[in-house]
Design an enzyme around this catalytic site. Structure first.
Site, PDB file in Angstrom:
ATOM      1  N   ASP A  35       0.845  -1.193   0.000  1.00  0.00           N
ATOM      2  CA  ASP A  35       0.000   0.000   0.000  1.00  0.00           C
ATOM      3  C   ASP A  35       0.882   1.246   0.000  1.00  0.00           C
ATOM      4  O   ASP A  35       1.898   1.312   0.700  1.00  0.00           O
ATOM      5  CB  ASP A  35      -0.923  -0.012   1.227  1.00  0.00           C
ATOM      6  CG  ASP A  35      -2.083   0.958   1.081  1.00  0.00           C
ATOM      7  OD1 ASP A  35      -3.230   0.503   0.955  1.00  0.00           O
ATOM      8  OD2 ASP A  35      -1.837   2.193   1.083  1.00  0.00           O
ATOM      9  N   ASN A  91     -12.748  -3.221   2.750  1.00  0.00           N
ATOM     10  CA  ASN A  91     -13.660  -2.066   2.758  1.00  0.00           C
ATOM     11  C   ASN A  91     -14.575  -2.142   1.536  1.00  0.00           C
ATOM     12  O   ASN A  91     -14.102  -2.337   0.416  1.00  0.00           O
ATOM     13  CB  ASN A  91     -12.855  -0.760   2.728  1.00  0.00           C
ATOM     14  CG  ASN A  91     -12.008  -0.580   3.976  1.00  0.00           C
ATOM     15  OD1 ASN A  91     -12.375  -1.011   5.059  1.00  0.00           O
ATOM     16  ND2 ASN A  91     -10.856   0.067   3.820  1.00  0.00           N
ATOM     17  N   GLN A  98     -14.544   2.359   1.342  1.00  0.00           N
ATOM     18  CA  GLN A  98     -13.825   2.005   0.113  1.00  0.00           C
ATOM     19  C   GLN A  98     -13.533   3.256  -0.699  1.00  0.00           C
ATOM     20  O   GLN A  98     -14.430   4.072  -0.949  1.00  0.00           O
ATOM     21  CB  GLN A  98     -14.662   1.021  -0.717  1.00  0.00           C
ATOM     22  CG  GLN A  98     -13.959   0.546  -1.979  1.00  0.00           C
ATOM     23  CD  GLN A  98     -14.769  -0.512  -2.737  1.00  0.00           C
ATOM     24  OE1 GLN A  98     -15.897  -0.827  -2.370  1.00  0.00           O
ATOM     25  NE2 GLN A  98     -14.185  -1.031  -3.803  1.00  0.00           N
ATOM     26  N   HIS A 104     -10.449  -5.292  -3.288  1.00  0.00           N
ATOM     27  CA  HIS A 104      -9.119  -5.526  -2.732  1.00  0.00           C
ATOM     28  C   HIS A 104      -9.227  -5.915  -1.279  1.00  0.00           C
ATOM     29  O   HIS A 104     -10.131  -5.473  -0.569  1.00  0.00           O
ATOM     30  CB  HIS A 104      -8.226  -4.289  -2.883  1.00  0.00           C
ATOM     31  CG  HIS A 104      -8.832  -3.020  -2.396  1.00  0.00           C
ATOM     32  ND1 HIS A 104      -9.770  -2.310  -3.117  1.00  0.00           N
ATOM     33  CD2 HIS A 104      -8.657  -2.326  -1.241  1.00  0.00           C
ATOM     34  CE1 HIS A 104     -10.131  -1.234  -2.445  1.00  0.00           C
ATOM     35  NE2 HIS A 104      -9.483  -1.222  -1.299  1.00  0.00           N
ATOM     36  N   LEU A 105      -8.280  -6.737  -0.852  1.00  0.00           N
ATOM     37  CA  LEU A 105      -8.151  -7.089   0.556  1.00  0.00           C
ATOM     38  C   LEU A 105      -6.893  -6.420   1.086  1.00  0.00           C
ATOM     39  O   LEU A 105      -5.838  -6.486   0.444  1.00  0.00           O
ATOM     40  CB  LEU A 105      -8.042  -8.610   0.718  1.00  0.00           C
ATOM     41  CG  LEU A 105      -9.271  -9.411   0.299  1.00  0.00           C
ATOM     42  CD1 LEU A 105      -8.979 -10.908   0.382  1.00  0.00           C
ATOM     43  CD2 LEU A 105     -10.474  -9.060   1.174  1.00  0.00           C
ATOM     44  N   HIS A 106      -7.024  -5.767   2.232  1.00  0.00           N
ATOM     45  CA  HIS A 106      -5.860  -5.231   2.930  1.00  0.00           C
ATOM     46  C   HIS A 106      -5.336  -6.338   3.850  1.00  0.00           C
ATOM     47  O   HIS A 106      -6.108  -6.923   4.619  1.00  0.00           O
ATOM     48  CB  HIS A 106      -6.234  -4.044   3.821  1.00  0.00           C
ATOM     49  CG  HIS A 106      -6.787  -2.851   3.103  1.00  0.00           C
ATOM     50  ND1 HIS A 106      -6.046  -1.705   2.897  1.00  0.00           N
ATOM     51  CD2 HIS A 106      -8.008  -2.598   2.577  1.00  0.00           C
ATOM     52  CE1 HIS A 106      -6.792  -0.801   2.267  1.00  0.00           C
ATOM     53  NE2 HIS A 106      -7.998  -1.327   2.064  1.00  0.00           N
TER      54      HIS A 106
HETATM   55  P1  AMP Z   1      -9.696   1.424   0.317  1.00  0.00           P
HETATM   56  O1  AMP Z   1      -9.755   2.736   1.036  1.00  0.00           O
HETATM   57  O2  AMP Z   1     -10.094   0.248   1.156  1.00  0.00           O
HETATM   58  O3  AMP Z   1     -10.438   1.479  -0.996  1.00  0.00           O
HETATM   59  O4  AMP Z   1      -8.160   1.151   0.019  1.00  0.00           O
HETATM   60  C1  AMP Z   1      -7.497   1.702  -1.063  1.00  0.00           C
HETATM   61  C2  AMP Z   1      -6.038   1.650  -0.701  1.00  0.00           C
HETATM   62  O5  AMP Z   1      -5.300   1.812  -1.887  1.00  0.00           O
HETATM   63  C3  AMP Z   1      -5.589   2.749   0.250  1.00  0.00           C
HETATM   64  O6  AMP Z   1      -5.041   2.156   1.425  1.00  0.00           O
HETATM   65  C4  AMP Z   1      -4.535   3.508  -0.524  1.00  0.00           C
HETATM   66  O7  AMP Z   1      -3.454   3.926   0.258  1.00  0.00           O
HETATM   67  C5  AMP Z   1      -4.127   2.486  -1.564  1.00  0.00           C
HETATM   68  N1  AMP Z   1      -3.604   3.021  -2.815  1.00  0.00           N
HETATM   69  C6  AMP Z   1      -4.163   3.946  -3.617  1.00  0.00           C
HETATM   70  N2  AMP Z   1      -3.418   4.162  -4.710  1.00  0.00           N
HETATM   71  C7  AMP Z   1      -2.353   3.321  -4.598  1.00  0.00           C
HETATM   72  C8  AMP Z   1      -1.214   3.057  -5.420  1.00  0.00           C
HETATM   73  N3  AMP Z   1      -1.011   3.703  -6.586  1.00  0.00           N
HETATM   74  N4  AMP Z   1      -0.325   2.132  -4.990  1.00  0.00           N
HETATM   75  C9  AMP Z   1      -0.505   1.480  -3.828  1.00  0.00           C
HETATM   76  N5  AMP Z   1      -1.565   1.675  -3.018  1.00  0.00           N
HETATM   77  C10 AMP Z   1      -2.470   2.593  -3.394  1.00  0.00           C
END
Ligand code: AMP
Length: 118
Positions: A35, A91, A98, A104-106
């Site tokens: 991330d 999320n 989200q 996506h899974l964190h």
């Molecule tokens: P969500 O808020 O659950 O949709 O998570 C999206 C995640 O994507 C966030 O934790 C961001 O920090 C991450 N994110 C967004 N753009 C990028 C990117 N270019 N490379 C890596 N992570 C990213």
């Protein structure tokens, strides 16, 4: 192999190699990368290569893919040495927090997590 992509989706563009990311694992069906704004010492995102807007958009025939993502998370937790445990977050939608509309899974680990989440 069926692979639907969205040219405007940032995660589809990472899959395609059009946007850089620190890729840690990849196979035919999924990609894991770090991330950009880590919330824990280990913070990976595990995504399907196919564009699915969210968990809520997954169809019945995505069931094997969803299982594959969870298995990939477990494997990554082992390779990241998260022996004390970890958290998996998915999320979904506005109330779920989200921000990127590609399922996506964190995978979060390397510190103790609080509960309840914010
Ligand atoms: P969500 O808020 O659950 O949709 O998570 C999206 C995640 O994507 C966030 O934790 C961001 O920090 C991450 N994110 C967004 N753009 C990028 C990117 N270019 N490379 C890596 N992570 C990213």
């Amino acid at each position: 192999m069926k692979r639907m992509t969205d040219a405007h989706c940032i995660f589809c563009r990472i899959v395609a190699g059009e946007i850089p990311a620190e890729r840690v694992f990849e196979d035919e069906h999924c990609l894991a990368f770090r991330d950009l704004h880590p919330q824990a010492p280990v913070h990976l995102l595990v995504i399907p290569k196919e564009h699915i807007a969210s968990h809520a958009h997954a169809a019945a025939d995505h069931t094997p893919l969803l299982g594959h993502l969870m298995a990939a998370v477990a494997s990554l937790a082992r390779s990241e040495r998260l022996d004390r445990g970890y958290r998996v977050v998915g999320n979904t939608g506005p109330d779920g927090g989200q921000t990127v509309d590609h399922l996506h899974l964190h995978l979060l680990g390397g510190r103790a997590m609080g509960w309840p989440p914010g």
